[in-house]
Design a protein around this motif. Structure first.
Motif, PDB file in Angstrom:
ATOM      1  N   SER A  44      59.098 -13.101  16.121  1.00 26.56           N
ATOM      2  CA  SER A  44      58.652 -11.808  15.477  1.00 26.56           C
ATOM      3  C   SER A  44      57.568 -11.186  16.264  1.00 26.56           C
ATOM      4  CB  SER A  44      58.128 -12.295  14.102  1.00 26.56           C
ATOM      5  OG  SER A  44      57.552 -11.089  13.343  1.00 26.56           O
ATOM      6  N   PHE A  45      56.840 -12.033  16.850  1.00 23.13           N
ATOM      7  CA  PHE A  45      55.724 -11.448  17.754  1.00 23.13           C
ATOM      8  C   PHE A  45      56.419 -10.810  19.074  1.00 23.13           C
ATOM      9  CE2 PHE A  45      52.749 -11.815  21.408  1.00 23.13           C
ATOM     10  CZ  PHE A  45      51.757 -11.160  20.896  1.00 23.13           C
ATOM     11  N   ARG A  46      57.376 -11.226  19.722  1.00 24.59           N
ATOM     12  CA  ARG A  46      58.143 -10.787  20.911  1.00 24.59           C
ATOM     13  C   ARG A  46      58.536  -9.511  20.603  1.00 24.59           C
ATOM     14  NH1 ARG A  46      57.920 -10.755  26.444  1.00 24.59           N
ATOM     15  NH2 ARG A  46      59.910 -10.377  27.172  1.00 24.59           N
ATOM     16  N   ALA A  47      59.557  -9.417  19.324  1.00 26.70           N
ATOM     17  CA  ALA A  47      60.057  -8.204  19.040  1.00 26.70           C
ATOM     18  C   ALA A  47      59.102  -6.984  18.570  1.00 26.70           C
ATOM     19  CB  ALA A  47      61.005  -8.690  17.656  1.00 26.70           C
ATOM     20  N   GLN A  48      57.982  -7.556  18.279  1.00 29.17           N
ATOM     21  CA  GLN A  48      56.814  -6.435  17.914  1.00 29.17           C
ATOM     22  C   GLN A  48      56.295  -5.905  19.094  1.00 29.17           C
ATOM     23  OE1 GLN A  48      53.770  -7.663  15.406  1.00 29.17           O
ATOM     24  NE2 GLN A  48      52.705  -5.495  15.298  1.00 29.17           N
ATOM     25  N   ARG A  49      56.189  -6.773  20.189  1.00 28.51           N
ATOM     26  CA  ARG A  49      55.543  -6.401  21.498  1.00 28.51           C
ATOM     27  C   ARG A  49      56.574  -5.540  22.227  1.00 28.51           C
ATOM     28  NH1 ARG A  49      51.625  -7.786  24.960  1.00 28.51           N
ATOM     29  NH2 ARG A  49      51.180  -9.588  24.021  1.00 28.51           N
ATOM     30  N   MET A  50      57.918  -5.771  22.366  1.00 25.76           N
ATOM     31  CA  MET A  50      58.871  -5.091  23.028  1.00 25.76           C
ATOM     32  C   MET A  50      58.848  -3.798  22.250  1.00 25.76           C
ATOM     33  SD  MET A  50      59.488  -6.757  25.451  1.00 25.76           S
ATOM     34  CE  MET A  50      60.719  -5.532  26.179  1.00 25.76           C
ATOM     35  N   GLN A  51      58.769  -3.512  20.863  1.00 28.43           N
ATOM     36  CA  GLN A  51      58.843  -2.548  20.194  1.00 28.43           C
ATOM     37  C   GLN A  51      57.603  -1.473  20.717  1.00 28.43           C
ATOM     38  OE1 GLN A  51      58.763  -2.482  15.903  1.00 28.43           O
ATOM     39  NE2 GLN A  51      59.062  -0.509  15.615  1.00 28.43           N
ATOM     40  N   SER A  52      56.463  -2.052  21.006  1.00 31.05           N
ATOM     41  CA  SER A  52      55.386  -1.398  21.378  1.00 31.05           C
ATOM     42  C   SER A  52      55.497  -0.853  22.853  1.00 31.05           C
ATOM     43  CB  SER A  52      54.104  -2.192  21.216  1.00 31.05           C
ATOM     44  OG  SER A  52      53.956  -2.565  19.790  1.00 31.05           O
ATOM     45  N   VAL A  53      56.002  -1.816  23.811  1.00 29.26           N
ATOM     46  CA  VAL A  53      56.480  -1.534  24.837  1.00 29.26           C
ATOM     47  C   VAL A  53      57.369  -0.381  25.140  1.00 29.26           C
ATOM     48  CG1 VAL A  53      57.280  -2.522  27.082  1.00 29.26           C
ATOM     49  CG2 VAL A  53      55.648  -3.752  26.023  1.00 29.26           C
TER      50      VAL A  53
END
Length: 210
Positions: A44-53
């Motif tokens: 979930s954290f990785r998906a949120q980070r990639m969305q921000s990137v």
């Protein structure tokens, strides 16, 4: 009759080994649940980070396009970079504008055409040797063939010039813009890049082959 104390002593109970085995089973179950939950949080954290990137990369592309508005692609910075403001201060960005060099499509055609012309020249040489008896007739046909060959060569040269002009125009009016977002995760530097191709339709069209 037995006394209450003797009845309590005669009842069977759990041994220490059974208690330890039960605790071990419970610990394994709880550990598996915690590991699964931790992996779920990481995903979930990785998906949120990639969305921000991805959002930062898109915004950087939009900002770069806005900075070039009303200017030619040659006026843009070939390389630029910086850091984002809070709450994205952990991310940095970098842009690169690179010229696109289109290949010369006539080189392969010229090579194949050269080999074809060599074959026709050898055949004409053999035909002239075999028909040496009629000198006047062969002379007139040779002149006609020469004019036809010159016409084909002139047409090929015109096509080559047109392709060179179009290739030069596309090379000068097209750019590859690459945006790279960088950040650190678990002590390692991570990066995410996205590229777009921009064409300046207002670029001056010149009839040159250089």
């Amino acid at each position: 009759m037995r006394s209450p104390s003797s009845l309590l002593l005669s009842q069977s109970g759990f041994t220490l080994m059974e208690v330890m085995i039960a605790i071990l089973i419970i610990a394994i179950g709880i550990g598996s649940i915690l590991i699964s939950e931790n992996n779920s949080l990481d995903v979930s954290f990785r998906a949120q980070r990639m969305q921000s990137v991805a959002m930062l990369a898109r915004n950087t592309l939009i900002q770069t396009e806005h900075d070039l508005e009303g200017k030619s692609l040659d006026e843009g910075k070939e390389q630029d970079g910086g850091k984002f403001d809070v709450p994205f201060a952990e991310y940095s960005w970098e842009t690169k504008i690179k010229k696109i060099e289109f290949p010369n499509l006539m080189e392969s055609l010229a090579n194949s055409g050269g080999s074809g012309s060599g074959g026709s020249s050898s055949s004409s040489s053999s035909s002239s040797n075999s028909s040496s008896s009629s000198s006047s007739g062969s002379s007139s046909s040779g002149s006609a063939g020469g004019s036809s060959f010159q016409g084909v060569t002139s047409s090929d040269e015109n096509i080559t010039k047109i392709i060179k002009i179009a290739t030069n125009y596309l090379s000068k009016s097209t750019r590859e813009i690459t945006v790279t977002i960088k950040w650190k995760e678990k002590g390692k530097e991570q990066s995410y890049s996205v590229s777009q191709y921009w064409v300046d339709l207002n670029h001056e069209f010149k009839m040159d082959t250089e």
